[in-house]
Design a protein around this motif. Structure first.
Motif, PDB file in Angstrom:
ATOM      1  N   ASP A  71      38.941 -37.363   1.875  1.00  0.00           N
ATOM      2  CA  ASP A  71      38.918 -37.586   0.423  1.00  0.00           C
ATOM      3  C   ASP A  71      37.868 -38.649   0.135  1.00  0.00           C
ATOM      4  N   VAL A  83      38.829 -33.557  -3.685  1.00  0.00           N
ATOM      5  CA  VAL A  83      39.732 -33.029  -2.664  1.00  0.00           C
ATOM      6  C   VAL A  83      40.903 -32.245  -3.250  1.00  0.00           C
ATOM      7  N   THR A 121      45.984 -35.126   3.720  1.00  0.00           N
ATOM      8  CA  THR A 121      44.774 -35.835   3.293  1.00  0.00           C
ATOM      9  C   THR A 121      44.494 -36.949   4.301  1.00  0.00           C
ATOM     10  N   THR A 178      43.554 -40.487   1.620  1.00  0.00           N
ATOM     11  CA  THR A 178      43.367 -40.831   0.209  1.00  0.00           C
ATOM     12  C   THR A 178      43.569 -42.323   0.021  1.00  0.00           C
TER      13      THR A 178
END
Length: 317
Positions: free
Chosen positions: A37, A52, A69, A72
């Motif tokens: 991300d 993303v 992810t 993030t």
């Protein structure tokens, strides 16, 4: 044996390419997906940076693999209440196969709105409060939160998965790793470092999952592969806090000129010798990693997926 996933790089590939790679990864036998991300790539040579959450929406319709992810930053560029909504929607789209990986971020992505870039200790305190906010909102109740860093007024998330979204916390040093052990449902790292894995487990992580990413440059021509890895990803071996503090892709490009080609060869497996790829995965397994995610930085994705499907993954199982 560790579960083997594929690492989707939002810094290097556009949204359609990422979805195609995810499909190829599923066909090749990879079991799960990591996705980065970023607002900026690390350098202009990498050249991409799709949003993303849009890509995750597309992935939910394209593949049946779990998605995390990696990672993030829910503290500066995007408020944790917005990340909470995004993560809840992603989990619904993926039928619960979503993990929110979070970290304290880099100035590269977080400076864009003009906010000051805090010290490491403050960034970790912000991350801890952000995770608290996200978990409160994921209960589905109306939330008002008046914290040291974040304000939330009468907010409620209506679109939520049946179970709360697991939140894994990244850490590349002892302080962040201990925080991950204390507050995370799992741990994200990019190094086969047994000491850090141990620190996570002893700080409260116990037997929770440990995920780690690794890069390879699969190519029949090892020298060409190393040239590409050095040109695109020498930022991976920059020393100290440079990765967290440099603000622009061109600053990373300038710093990368100081990184010897041989150092990249040690960090990124180059070439198509399956034994070299197997050995690198084994280093992560030996360090105590439960899920290893492999990123192909080379151009020959067809060769990579065929090689891993036929020569690497079967031996890992």
């Amino acid at each position: 044996m560790a579960s083997i996933g594929y690492f989707l790089s939002c810094e290097q590939y556009g949204p359609k390419e990422l979805v195609e790679q995810a499909r190829a990864a599923e066909r090749a036998g990879f079991e799960r997906l990591w996705i980065s991300d970023h607002f900026h790539p690390w350098n202009d040579e990498q050249g991409q940076s799709p949003f993303v959450w849009s890509v995750i929406g597309a992935l939910s319709e394209a593949v049946s693999l779990p998605v995390t992810t990696a990672v993030t930053c829910p503290t500066v560029r995007i408020h944790p209440a917005v990340i909470a909504q995004a993560a809840a929607t992603a989990a619904v789209q993926l039928d619960g196969r979503f993990v929110l990986g979070v970290g304290s971020g880099e100035a590269l992505n977080e400076h864009i709105l003009g906010d000051p870039w805090p010290s490491p200790g403050v960034r970790l305190a912000m991350l801890e409060e952000a995770v608290e906010v996200i978990r409160l909102l994921h209960r589905g109740e109306q939330v008002s939160h008046h914290g040291e860093y974040y304000e939330v007024q009468e907010a409620r998330i209506y679109t939520r998965p049946e179970q709360p979204v697991p939140i894994y916390v990244s850490g590349f040093g002892p302080q962040a790793t201990k925080l991950a052990g204390r507050i995370g449902d799992g741990y994200c790292t990019v190094m086969p470092d047994a000491d850090l894995v141990r620190a996570f487990r002893e700080s409260g992580g116990g037997d929770k999952p440990v995920q780690a990413g690794m890069k390879v440059c699969w190519d029949a021509d090892r020298e060409a592969a190393l040239d590409r890895a050095h040109r695109l990803w020498a930022n991976d071996v920059l020393p100290g806090q440079l990765a967290q503090t440099l603000p622009r892709p061109q600053d990373f490009a300038a710093a990368m000129t100081l990184v010897p080609r041989e150092q990249v060869a040690e960090a990124i497996v180059c070439g198509d010798d399956p034994e070299a790829h197997l050995a690198r995965v084994q280093a992560y397994v030996d360090a105590g990693v439960d899920e290893v995610y492999v990123q192909q930085v080379g151009e020959d994705h067809e060769g990579f997926f065929r090689g891993w499907s036929e020569q690497v993954l079967p031996k890992l199982r």
